[in-house]
Design a protein around this motif. Structure first.
Motif, PDB file in Angstrom:
ATOM      1  N   ASN A 128       0.838  -1.189   0.000  1.00  0.00           N
ATOM      2  CA  ASN A 128       0.000   0.000   0.000  1.00  0.00           C
ATOM      3  C   ASN A 128       0.886   1.257   0.000  1.00  0.00           C
ATOM      4  O   ASN A 128       0.570   2.243   0.642  1.00  0.00           O
ATOM      5  CB  ASN A 128      -0.904  -0.045   1.245  1.00  0.00           C
ATOM      6  CG  ASN A 128      -2.103   0.848   1.124  1.00  0.00           C
ATOM      7  OD1 ASN A 128      -2.632   1.051   0.045  1.00  0.00           O
ATOM      8  ND2 ASN A 128      -2.544   1.388   2.248  1.00  0.00           N
ATOM      9  N   SER A 134       1.313   2.775   6.273  1.00  0.00           N
ATOM     10  CA  SER A 134       0.179   1.856   6.305  1.00  0.00           C
ATOM     11  C   SER A 134       0.186   0.989   7.552  1.00  0.00           C
ATOM     12  O   SER A 134       1.237   0.648   8.081  1.00  0.00           O
ATOM     13  CB  SER A 134       0.206   0.958   5.071  1.00  0.00           C
ATOM     14  OG  SER A 134       0.000   1.727   3.909  1.00  0.00           O
ATOM     15  N   ILE A 141      -6.533  -3.134   5.774  1.00  0.00           N
ATOM     16  CA  ILE A 141      -5.391  -2.234   5.591  1.00  0.00           C
ATOM     17  C   ILE A 141      -5.875  -0.789   5.623  1.00  0.00           C
ATOM     18  O   ILE A 141      -6.890  -0.440   5.011  1.00  0.00           O
ATOM     19  CB  ILE A 141      -4.666  -2.515   4.259  1.00  0.00           C
ATOM     20  CG1 ILE A 141      -4.080  -3.926   4.271  1.00  0.00           C
ATOM     21  CG2 ILE A 141      -3.564  -1.483   4.014  1.00  0.00           C
ATOM     22  CD1 ILE A 141      -3.437  -4.350   2.970  1.00  0.00           C
ATOM     23  N   GLY A 143      -4.435   3.297   5.131  1.00  0.00           N
ATOM     24  CA  GLY A 143      -3.353   4.098   4.578  1.00  0.00           C
ATOM     25  C   GLY A 143      -3.325   5.503   5.122  1.00  0.00           C
ATOM     26  O   GLY A 143      -4.326   5.994   5.654  1.00  0.00           O
TER      27      GLY A 143
END
Length: 164
Positions: A128, A134, A141, A143
């Motif tokens: 990412n 991240s 996930i 960011g």
């Protein structure tokens, strides 16, 4: 990852996984992944049965488990928080983020909070990079995570614990 409650259940599950994988060529890594995916870690007490089934030394099994950061040797918390330590994330502030997480949780990497809710782990790329830094919580996930957003993720995990 299932929630096995007894050593006997854990042993039976691992024995079944060993039997399932032992005749595959290059069975060690698939077997270790299957064990960790099922119970959350690879217990050191099973290195000997694994080594015997695969005709390897205990040292070879131990070497593979400890070489790969992915494998754990102890029961993790109910939730896993991974902070990316790859170059892109470091360039965008992940070192400060990991220091913040360690301070807030009062644990270091590879440790679990006192209540057993959260294990903190480093990861060396979440893929990412465009959204660095991240963080992954369980399988989600996130960011461009700031310290305040990390606080919100921790609060979300704690809130989910209360509801459970």
């Amino acid at each position: 990852m299932s929630d096995l409650h007894t050593t006997q259940e854990t042993s039976a599950v691992i024995d079944a996984l060993i039997k399932k994988h032992q005749h595959q060529p290059g069975a060690l890594l698939p077997l270790l992944h299957a064990i960790q995916d099922t119970i959350g870690y690879v217990p050191e007490s099973f290195y000997t049965p694994i080594s015997k089934a695969l005709s390897l030394s205990v040292a070879e099994v131990h070497g593979v488990v400890t070489f790969y950061h992915h494998f754990r040797t102890h029961q993790p918390g109910r939730h896993i928080m991974q902070i990316c330590r790859a170059e892109s994330c470091q360039a965008m502030g992940s070192e400060a983020l990991e220091a913040h997480a360690k301070q807030c949780l009062n644990i270091d990497y590879h440790q679990t909070t006192a209540d057993g809710a959260l294990t903190l782990e480093p990861v060396y790329c979440l893929g990412n990079c465009a959204l660095s830094p991240s963080v992954m919580v369980d399988d989600e996930i996130y960011g461009r995570v700031s310290p305040s957003e990390l606080d919100a993720l921790i609060a979300e995990v704690k809130s989910a614990e209360v509801k459970a």
